[in-house]
Motif scaffolding. Structure first.
Motif, PDB file in Angstrom:
ATOM      1  N   SER A 155       0.949  -0.945  -0.437  1.00  0.00           N
ATOM      2  CA  SER A 155       0.257  -0.136  -0.128  1.00  0.00           C
ATOM      3  C   SER A 155       0.233   1.354  -0.129  1.00  0.00           C
ATOM      4  O   SER A 155       2.150   1.510  -0.037  1.00  0.00           O
ATOM      5  CB  SER A 155      -0.709  -0.064   1.298  1.00  0.00           C
ATOM      6  N   ALA A 156       0.521   2.762  -0.029  1.00  0.00           N
ATOM      7  CA  ALA A 156       0.917   3.716  -0.245  1.00  0.00           C
ATOM      8  C   ALA A 156       1.442   3.870   1.112  1.00  0.00           C
ATOM      9  O   ALA A 156       1.002   3.362   1.800  1.00  0.00           O
ATOM     10  CB  ALA A 156      -0.135   4.999  -0.696  1.00  0.00           C
ATOM     11  N   GLY A 157       3.126   4.301   0.954  1.00  0.00           N
ATOM     12  CA  GLY A 157       3.332   4.456   2.391  1.00  0.00           C
ATOM     13  C   GLY A 157       4.249   2.873   3.167  1.00  0.00           C
ATOM     14  O   GLY A 157       4.956   2.931   3.867  1.00  0.00           O
ATOM     15  N   THR A 158       4.296   2.267   2.097  1.00  0.00           N
ATOM     16  CA  THR A 158       4.929   0.373   2.406  1.00  0.00           C
ATOM     17  C   THR A 158       6.655   0.573   2.715  1.00  0.00           C
ATOM     18  O   THR A 158       7.566   1.190   0.866  1.00  0.00           O
ATOM     19  CB  THR A 158       4.784  -0.782   1.835  1.00  0.00           C
ATOM     20  N   GLU A 159       7.293   0.414   3.111  1.00  0.00           N
ATOM     21  CA  GLU A 159       8.554   0.912   3.093  1.00  0.00           C
ATOM     22  C   GLU A 159       9.286  -0.689   2.635  1.00  0.00           C
ATOM     23  O   GLU A 159       8.728  -1.403   2.953  1.00  0.00           O
ATOM     24  CB  GLU A 159       9.871   0.922   4.350  1.00  0.00           C
ATOM     25  N   LEU A 160       9.627  -0.246   1.559  1.00  0.00           N
ATOM     26  CA  LEU A 160      10.128  -1.234   0.833  1.00  0.00           C
ATOM     27  C   LEU A 160      11.990  -1.604   0.353  1.00  0.00           C
ATOM     28  O   LEU A 160      12.250  -2.046   0.326  1.00  0.00           O
ATOM     29  CB  LEU A 160      10.010  -0.847  -0.930  1.00  0.00           C
ATOM     30  N   LEU A 161      12.857  -0.182   0.689  1.00  0.00           N
ATOM     31  CA  LEU A 161      14.098  -0.396   0.540  1.00  0.00           C
ATOM     32  C   LEU A 161      14.441   0.465   1.986  1.00  0.00           C
ATOM     33  O   LEU A 161      14.420   0.825   1.637  1.00  0.00           O
ATOM     34  CB  LEU A 161      14.679  -0.804  -0.393  1.00  0.00           C
ATOM     35  N   HIS A 162      16.272  -0.094   2.082  1.00  0.00           N
ATOM     36  CA  HIS A 162      16.902   1.229   3.042  1.00  0.00           C
ATOM     37  C   HIS A 162      17.725   1.284   2.002  1.00  0.00           C
ATOM     38  O   HIS A 162      18.839  -0.176   1.696  1.00  0.00           O
ATOM     39  CB  HIS A 162      17.046  -0.089   4.309  1.00  0.00           C
ATOM     40  N   LEU A 163      18.416   2.067   2.195  1.00  0.00           N
ATOM     41  CA  LEU A 163      19.399   2.716   1.882  1.00  0.00           C
ATOM     42  C   LEU A 163      20.890   3.671   2.059  1.00  0.00           C
ATOM     43  O   LEU A 163      19.845   4.284   3.323  1.00  0.00           O
ATOM     44  CB  LEU A 163      19.203   3.711  -0.089  1.00  0.00           C
ATOM     45  N   VAL A 164      21.751   3.554   2.096  1.00  0.00           N
ATOM     46  CA  VAL A 164      22.802   4.505   2.530  1.00  0.00           C
ATOM     47  C   VAL A 164      23.468   5.435   1.843  1.00  0.00           C
ATOM     48  O   VAL A 164      23.489   4.657   0.587  1.00  0.00           O
ATOM     49  CB  VAL A 164      23.259   3.204   4.222  1.00  0.00           C
ATOM     50  N   ASP A 165      23.496   6.560   1.522  1.00  0.00           N
ATOM     51  CA  ASP A 165      24.803   7.725   1.263  1.00  0.00           C
ATOM     52  C   ASP A 165      26.564   6.562   1.178  1.00  0.00           C
ATOM     53  O   ASP A 165      26.259   7.500   2.497  1.00  0.00           O
ATOM     54  CB  ASP A 165      24.631   8.538   1.260  1.00  0.00           C
ATOM     55  N   VAL A 166      26.897   6.966  -0.061  1.00  0.00           N
ATOM     56  CA  VAL A 166      28.231   6.272   0.496  1.00  0.00           C
ATOM     57  C   VAL A 166      28.877   7.304   0.302  1.00  0.00           C
ATOM     58  O   VAL A 166      29.894   7.282  -0.204  1.00  0.00           O
ATOM     59  CB  VAL A 166      28.268   5.989  -0.888  1.00  0.00           C
ATOM     60  N   ALA A 167      28.510   8.338   0.233  1.00  0.00           N
ATOM     61  CA  ALA A 167      28.864   9.842  -0.926  1.00  0.00           C
ATOM     62  C   ALA A 167      30.026  10.090   0.852  1.00  0.00           C
ATOM     63  O   ALA A 167      30.883  10.806   0.846  1.00  0.00           O
ATOM     64  CB  ALA A 167      28.484  10.897  -0.842  1.00  0.00           C
ATOM     65  N   HIS A 168      29.085  10.061   1.863  1.00  0.00           N
ATOM     66  CA  HIS A 168      30.088  10.591   2.812  1.00  0.00           C
ATOM     67  C   HIS A 168      29.504   9.487   4.212  1.00  0.00           C
ATOM     68  O   HIS A 168      28.094   8.973   4.314  1.00  0.00           O
ATOM     69  CB  HIS A 168      30.008  12.369   3.281  1.00  0.00           C
TER      70      HIS A 168
END
Length: 422
Positions: free
Chosen positions: A225-238
């Protein structure tokens, strides 16, 4: 008759001669015994003669010394910190539907570029909604065109009427409300079309920035449904390292600008037990946090590390949650003496050698106390020899044998102290 007398006299003389020999042997034995007893008595009665020699001189203890110099110096500031993400995102769905599949490269631990497709949601319903919105827009545009024709006809009739009407009546005669309603219908249909296009586009999720996939939170085929969390991402720049240091260390370092766009504070060298020998990463202090650590004894700072996963450079990769040892490059101050920590004795004293190699105590003023180095502001003179070895029973004025440490030996001494600390 004479013959008999001779035979009797011979045995008597032999017997007398034998008795004389026995008496002489006894006298000789008695004489030897007497002399032996006399010598023994003399030996026993004489006291032993011990030759007295002066005790050998004990050599003075050998001690390591360094020659101090006055000049710019900075403390070696060490601390520990945890690696944390500067930016991480739990990517959620903006629309409902069935999760069809993840993109082939969307696997935990993989890096995705900005704008790279991540997953797709079943879009058939949204394509139908888009077609319906396009039809509604076409219908509204047709109604608007028809109404504009009616308005032209009404305006022609009004002009032929040859009479001025009040403004309210004239607006009704000229069908102005109907025209505005038709225009609003077109605008509403246009908004519905744009919303349908946006919903359709949202069925395809892309990476908002260059990131590493930390976790997939749902599986393919799931109804979401709308708002379901799908992926956990981490920024690799810093990445950030939350570093704990004693509060007094802030007086020696550039803590950077809390509202700065980039890290501009003191340089920090980072090492980890899990890295190869000699490997290190560099960062810079970004800001000082307002709260102390959990123990309430140390200040917390943020250190920013660029390219933490070493994707575009050489070096070990930082891992979230890793405990790193940090060496902060402090700002030097002039006119200071830098000594190994073991050179400082209880009571803020040091042991120095005079011109006769005798130990003298000197009280000093300590500006900084480190685990492996101390900085002294007053109490010493340039060129003095300072004892860095330990003594079992030090006495003021005792003679010592100095062994001056060179720069290489002194560096090894400081390194060993730093290893003991770690």
């Amino acid at each position: 008759m004479p013959v008999t007398s001779v035979r009797t006299a011979l045995p008597r003389r032999a017997h007398a001669h034998q008795r004389g020999r026995v008496r002489l042997g006894a006298v000789a034995a008695l004489l030897v015994l007497t002399v032996g007893l006399g010598v023994a008595y003399w030996l026993i009665s004489q006291p032993p003669r011990v030759e007295r020699r002066p005790p050998p001189e004990v050599p003075p203890p050998v001690v390591d010394v360094i020659e101090v110099i006055r000049g710019p110096a900075a403390p070696q500031i060490h601390g520990y910190g945890r690696v944390q993400a500067e930016r991480e995102t739990h990517l959620s769905s903006r629309v409902a539907g069935r999760l069809e599949s993840f993109a082939p490269g969307v696997i935990p631990g993989r890096v995705v570029e900005a704008g790279e497709p991540l997953l797709s949601i079943d879009d058939r319903d949204y394509r139908l909604a888009l077609r319906a919105a396009e039809a509604d827009l076409a219908r509204a545009q047709a109604e608007l065109a028809s109404e504009r024709g009616e308005q032209l006809r009404a305006q022609s009739e009004y002009q032929s009427f040859g009479r001025e009407l009040p403004a309210e009546r004239r607006a009704l005669v000229l069908r102005e409300p109907q025209l505005r309603a038709a225009e609003a219908g077109v605008a509403a249909a246009q908004v519905a079309l744009e919303q349908a296009e946006l919903d359709l586009a949202r069925t395809q999720l892309t990476s908002p920035y260059r990131a590493m996939i930390q976790e997939r939170l749902v599986g393919s085929g799931s109804e979401i449904s709308a708002g379901t969390e799908l992926l956990h991402l981490v920024d690799v720049a810093h990445f950030w390292v939350q570093l704990s240091l004693p509060g007094e260390a802030l007086a020696w370092i550039d803590a950077g600008q809390a509202n700065g766009a980039a890290a501009s504070g003191a340089e920090v060298h980072l090492t980890s037990r899990g890295w190869p020998a000699g490997a290190e990463r560099h960062g810079r202090i970004l800001s000082v946090l307002p709260a102390l650590d959990e123990g309430g004894l140390q200040t917390q700072l943020l250190v920013q590390v660029d390219d933490p996963l070493a994707l575009d450079s050489d070096g070990p990769a930082l891992r979230l949650g890793d405990l790193l040892r940090a060496e902060v490059i402090a700002s030097p101050r002039d006119d200071l003496f830098a000594l190994p920590a073991q050179a400082l004795r209880p009571g803020d004293e040091v042991w120095r050698l005079d011109d006769e190699d005798r130990l003298r105590r000197a009280r000093v003023e300590v500006l900084h106390r480190g685990e492996d180095q101390v900085l002294i502001s007053t109490g010493l003179e340039a060129g003095e020899r300072i004892v860095v070895s330990n003594l079992g029973q030090p006495r003021d004025g005792m003679r010592l044998r100095p062994r001056t440490l060179g720069s290489t030996e002194l560096a090894a001494l400081l390194d060993s102290a730093a290893e003991d600390e770690s």
